[in-house]
Design a protein around this motif. Structure first.
Motif: not given
Length: 199
Positions: A128-136, A110-122, A95-97
């Motif tokens: 990065v890693y991603v975790v998927a969760k259901d409601k709990s 996020v609920e979609e399968t993309t995310a934008l991370i801002n305010s980084l430095r060249v 239901s969320s990532y």
């Protein structure tokens, strides 16, 4: 009292590296232990014993965990000089990532399968890693990936003649740059550093 106070704790695991018997993972003096290199969708069982000069305690209760399945095709793509686009395959039942860096800092949910991370430095490396969760509960996790941000454009250089011995160098600005270094090459020699100019 040395007979009642624990000095260290041994952590045992069954299922680690495919071992069907309990094996010692390590000893610690505090009350936490980080376990790494676990395989997805596997069952692991743990217990702990306390130790001091007087001997070893009875086993703690056993705790069983089942590691989540893997989120596939995690991709890190530089979106600009100071942003990063993260994408991955969807997970059934999620239901969320949760998008994290390796230190456990939560960047976004996020609920979609993309995310934008801002305010980084060249020039900085980001992990990065991603975790998927259901409601709990956590139901899947990705591998860990890293990327180093690079400038997405380069300055366009031009020369303005001031006199027979003086020239002015000018260039176009590059997004996120705060300093420009100037190099000179004379005849066929190698480039040499001259100076830097702050933006």
């Amino acid at each position: 009292d040395k007979n009642t106070r624990a000095k260290s704790y041994d952590v045992y695991c069954k299922g680690y590296n495919g071992n069907s018997e309990y094996q010692l993972l390590g000893s610690v003096s505090n009350l936490t232990f980080k376990v790494s290199d676990l395989q997805p969708e596997k069952t692991y069982t743990f217990y702990v014993v306390a130790k001091n000069e007087a001997g070893i305690s009875d086993r703690s209760n056993e705790v069983e965990i089942i590691t989540p399945k893997v989120i596939s095709n995690l991709s890190l793509e530089q979106a600009s000089n100071n942003s990063l686009r993260v994408s991955w395959n969807p997970v059934e039942g999620a239901s969320s990532y949760y998008v994290y860096n390796y230190d456990g800092y939560l960047h976004s949910i996020v609920e979609e399968t993309t995310a934008l991370i801002n305010s980084l430095r060249v020039g900085n490396a980001y992990t990065v890693y991603v975790v998927a969760k259901d409601k709990s509960n956590v139901i899947a996790a990705s591998e860990i990936k890293s990327i180093t941000l690079k400038f997405q454009s380069k300055p366009k250089l031009s020369v303005e003649k001031i006199s027979s011995t003086k020239f002015k160098l000018k260039w176009t600005a590059v997004e996120a740059a705060n300093c420009y270094s100037i190099y000179e090459k004379y005849n066929n020699n190698d480039y040499k550093y001259l100076t830097s100019v702050e933006n």
